[in-house]
Write an enzyme that holds these catalytic residues in place. Structure first.
Site, short mmCIF file in Angstrom:
data_model
loop_
_atom_site.label_atom_id
_atom_site.label_comp_id
_atom_site.label_asym_id
_atom_site.label_seq_id
_atom_site.Cartn_x
_atom_site.Cartn_y
_atom_site.Cartn_z
N ALA A 11 0.99 -1.03 -0.22
CA ALA A 11 -0.08 0.02 -0.03
C ALA A 11 0.92 1.45 0.17
CB ALA A 11 -0.92 0.10 1.06
N LYS A 75 -1.14 -3.64 7.41
CA LYS A 75 -2.00 -3.06 8.33
C LYS A 75 -1.61 -3.78 10.00
CE LYS A 75 -6.99 -2.70 9.01
NZ LYS A 75 -7.34 -1.27 8.74
N ALA A 76 -1.41 -2.93 10.70
CA ALA A 76 -1.15 -3.45 12.06
C ALA A 76 -2.17 -4.35 12.77
CB ALA A 76 -0.63 -2.30 13.34
N SER A 128 8.08 7.02 10.72
CA SER A 128 7.23 8.41 10.74
C SER A 128 7.54 9.34 9.60
CB SER A 128 7.62 9.28 12.02
OG SER A 128 6.84 10.39 11.62
N LYS A 182 8.15 5.42 18.89
CA LYS A 182 7.31 5.83 17.81
C LYS A 182 5.88 6.17 18.28
CE LYS A 182 5.71 6.57 13.73
NZ LYS A 182 4.29 6.12 13.35
N HIS A 185 5.99 9.40 19.99
CA HIS A 185 6.37 10.31 19.12
C HIS A 185 4.77 10.72 18.55
CE1 HIS A 185 6.23 11.03 14.75
NE2 HIS A 185 7.37 11.82 14.75
N ASN A 186 4.17 9.70 18.41
CA ASN A 186 2.94 10.12 17.89
C ASN A 186 1.97 10.75 18.97
OD1 ASN A 186 3.73 8.64 15.56
ND2 ASN A 186 1.63 7.67 15.32
N GLU A 189 2.85 14.14 18.63
CA GLU A 189 2.24 14.68 17.74
C GLU A 189 0.88 15.25 17.88
OE1 GLU A 189 2.89 12.24 13.99
OE2 GLU A 189 0.90 12.53 13.75
N ARG A 445 -7.86 9.86 52.31
CA ARG A 445 -7.36 8.49 52.03
C ARG A 445 -7.11 7.68 53.19
NH1 ARG A 445 -2.82 7.09 49.67
NH2 ARG A 445 -3.75 5.15 48.81
N HIS A 451 -5.41 4.42 54.70
CA HIS A 451 -4.27 4.00 53.78
C HIS A 451 -2.75 4.56 54.26
CE1 HIS A 451 -7.01 2.24 50.97
NE2 HIS A 451 -7.73 3.23 51.08
P1 NBP Z 1 -2.65 -0.16 5.29
O1 NBP Z 1 -2.24 0.13 6.75
O2 NBP Z 1 -3.77 0.32 4.82
O3 NBP Z 1 -2.74 -1.83 5.06
C1 NBP Z 1 -2.95 -2.03 3.81
C2 NBP Z 1 -1.94 -3.30 3.33
O4 NBP Z 1 -2.08 -4.60 4.25
C3 NBP Z 1 -2.01 -3.91 1.98
O5 NBP Z 1 -0.87 -4.08 1.39
C4 NBP Z 1 -2.80 -5.11 2.17
O6 NBP Z 1 -2.95 -6.23 1.30
C5 NBP Z 1 -2.02 -5.55 3.53
N1 NBP Z 1 -2.97 -6.55 4.15
C6 NBP Z 1 -4.02 -6.54 4.92
BR1 NBP Z 1 -5.29 -5.13 5.23
N2 NBP Z 1 -4.50 -7.66 5.67
C7 NBP Z 1 -3.52 -8.54 5.37
C8 NBP Z 1 -3.25 -9.78 5.71
N3 NBP Z 1 -4.11 -10.46 6.49
N4 NBP Z 1 -2.25 -10.32 5.19
C9 NBP Z 1 -1.51 -9.85 4.46
N5 NBP Z 1 -1.44 -8.53 3.88
C10 NBP Z 1 -2.44 -7.90 4.51
O7 NBP Z 1 -1.28 0.43 4.69
P2 NBP Z 1 -0.50 1.64 4.77
O8 NBP Z 1 -1.09 3.11 4.98
O9 NBP Z 1 0.61 1.67 3.71
O10 NBP Z 1 0.22 1.39 6.11
C11 NBP Z 1 1.36 0.22 6.41
C12 NBP Z 1 1.63 0.33 7.75
O11 NBP Z 1 2.51 1.37 8.01
C13 NBP Z 1 0.55 0.28 8.84
O12 NBP Z 1 0.88 -0.74 10.01
C14 NBP Z 1 0.42 1.76 9.27
O13 NBP Z 1 -0.07 1.67 10.49
C15 NBP Z 1 1.84 2.18 9.10
N6 NBP Z 1 2.24 3.47 8.82
C16 NBP Z 1 1.59 4.22 8.07
C17 NBP Z 1 1.61 5.61 7.98
C18 NBP Z 1 0.79 6.40 7.07
O14 NBP Z 1 0.99 7.58 6.74
N7 NBP Z 1 -0.15 5.93 6.22
C19 NBP Z 1 2.44 6.40 8.52
C20 NBP Z 1 3.47 5.57 9.42
C21 NBP Z 1 2.95 4.02 9.50
P3 NBP Z 1 -4.16 -6.14 0.25
O15 NBP Z 1 -3.60 -5.06 -0.94
O16 NBP Z 1 -4.07 -7.59 -0.55
O17 NBP Z 1 -5.16 -5.81 0.72
#
Ligand code: NBP
Length: 476
Positions: A11, A75-76, A128, A182, A185-186, A189, A445, A451
């Protein structure tokens, strides 16, 4: 096998990190659960460097040099565990799995321990800077074993943002240290954005300035002590006009702020550690409050602040707000760094606070000029017990305090909510106070729950037979 690193999860973040790695001369094997994203990346950017297309996890792993390095950017939460589970049987002792997602640090601790048992290195890396950072140089906060960092560190340092020739990436500490930092940090933010929001609200409501006029104020602030990415983009967001309505964009956006969880986690962790991160907590609660539209609608008709209220000297008020913003920001950072120190002590991570300020100077959302001063403060021979008493910041806060107090009083009289400014000032005043009402809390207390309390003039724990005339205090 020709690729130095593999990226799975393409993504925005994963795709941009893969491109960043390729731009730096690495051959990158790329994989995504659904092949469309892989092909889109290669169609649009395949000519930017050396990529290896992997349709399956097996192909991804087979494409890698040993020790293998795989960066997970999905996705986390459960998706991360699912990807780790599918990778593990394919990897060998000494290989490195990196989770660059926004994992909860307790998950990272668990995953690192699990994988260590299997002979694999696991690195939980906070990244980040959003999608632009991922592409052009993020701030990276990797946690894991020293061995894992030796294999991976040079790559991460190369693709991270660079400030004055120094990478915005450093080995934070073992297991969950990187994701913990991290997370905080958030949290910082969140606090930063809340304070900026309050400053905007005061200038808009208090001075009747238009969003475009407030944008100009932020642009001028960005040339001074407050210079930072968030202040810079605040000016841009406020200056934006909506093309459909011709209205300021900020007036068209629904005023209910959302959150993904890292701010909430920061506060939950701070509660466990007993660290008063009131600025971050106020910011998380302010977002929650903004989303309670039904309650807001119900209370909207109720009476508010003084109707005769007006600002006499607009220029002075603007400067007061700037000072209040700066001082409150110092408090928020002081609290965040306290939390990192407490987390580090709790988990034996040995995190270097000066390094944290250093790697946040570029690439990340809270990058700001004053991080140089924070680094200096924590690098001093004697670490300050609070950032607030480090010489540079002590002067900032003391100089700002008249303005800060005027802003809090004025806003309160006018009925303008300023939870961030007010709580930061209360935090400062509470730390400053010679005596706190905590003594009364202890008395209460002891009264209702036996206490016990400690005395100012004797060692030990005491209990009083409250209200029973003439009965002495007894040592518990
Ligand atoms: P997303 O958090 O939107 O996740 C989408 C990705 O996860 C796609 O590649 C999707 O595959 C994959 N995925 C999912 Br959903 N379920 C899955 C599974 N069961 N098995 C394998 N792959 C799976 O993407 P992002 O916004 O690029 O963020 C990625 C990570 O970076 C996240 O943890 C996010 O919290 C972190 N992050 C994001 C940012 C930001 O600004 N966006 C900044 C810093 C950190 P698919 O394409 O097949 O659905």
């Amino acid at each position: 096998a020709s690729a130095q690193i593999g990226v799975t999860g393409l993504a925005v973040m994963g795709a941009n990190l893969a491109r960043n790695l390729a731009h730096h001369g690495y051959t990158v094997a790329v994989h995504n659960r659904s092949i469309e994203k892989t092909d889109k990346l290669l169609d649009e950017h395949g000519d930017e460097g050396s990529f290896v297309r992997a349709e399956t996890m097996e192909e991804l792993v087979a494409a890698l040099e040993k020790p293998r390095r795989v960066l997970i950017m999905v996705k986390a939460g459960e998706p991360t565990d699912a990807v780790i589970d599918s990778l593990v049987p394919l990897m060998e002792s000494g290989d490195v799995i990196i989770d660059g997602g926004n994992a909860r640090f307790t998950d990272t601790i668990r995953r690192e321990a699990d994988l260590k048992e299997k002979g694999l290195n696991f690195v939980g890396a906070g990244v980040s800077g959003g999608e632009e950072g991922a592409l052009n140089g993020p701030s990276i906060m990797p946690g894991g074993s020293t061995e894992a960092y030796e294999s991976l560190g040079p790559m991460l340092e190369k693709i991270s943002a660079q400030v004055d020739g120094t990478p915005c990436c450093v080995h934070i500490g073992p297991d969950g240290a990187g994701h913990f930092v991290k997370m905080v940090h958030n949290g910082i933010e969140y606090a930063d954005m809340q304070l900026i929001g309050e400053a905007y609200h005061l200038l808009r409501t208090g001075l009747g300035k238009s969003p475009a006029e407030v944008a100009e104020v932020f642009t001028s602030w960005n040339t001074g002590e407050l210079e930072s990415y968030l202040v810079e983009i605040t000016a841009q967001v406020l200056a934006q006009v909506d093309h459909t309505t011709g209205e300021p964009m900020v007036d068209v956006i629904k005023d209910a702020a959302e959150q993904k969880g890292t701010g909430r986690w920061t506060v939950q962790s701070a509660l466990d550690l007993g660290v008063p991160v009131s600025g971050i907590a106020e910011a998380v609660f302010a977002r929650a409050l903004s989303g309670h539209t039904e309650q807001r609608a119900a209370v909207q008709g109720m009476s508010g602040g003084s109707t005769s209220w007006s600002v006499e000297d607009a220029e002075r008020f603007t400067e007061d707000v700037r000072q209040a913003l700066y001082a409150s920001k110092v408090v928020a950072y002081a609290q965040g760094f306290d939390q990192i120190a407490a987390g580090s002590a709790e988990h034996d991570w040995d995190v270097d606070l000066g390094d944290m300020a250093m790697i946040w100077r570029g690439g990340c959302i809270i990058r700001a000029t004053f991080l140089d001063r924070i680094k200096e403060a924590y690098d001093a021979d004697e670490r300050p017990v609070s950032l607030i008493v480090a010489p540079f910041f002590a002067e900032v806060v003391e100089q700002a305090q008249d303005s800060w107090r005027r802003v809090v009083v004025t806003a309160t009289q006018a009925g303008i909510p300023i939870p961030g400014f007010a709580s930061a000032l209360s935090y400062y005043d509470a730390l400053r106070a010679e005596r706190l009402p905590a003594a009364l809390t202890q008395g209460l207390r002891d009264f209702f729950g036996a206490h016990t309390y400690e005395r100012v003039d004797a060692e030990g724990d005491f209990h009083t037979l409250w209200g029973e005339d003439g009965r002495p205090e007894v040592q518990a």
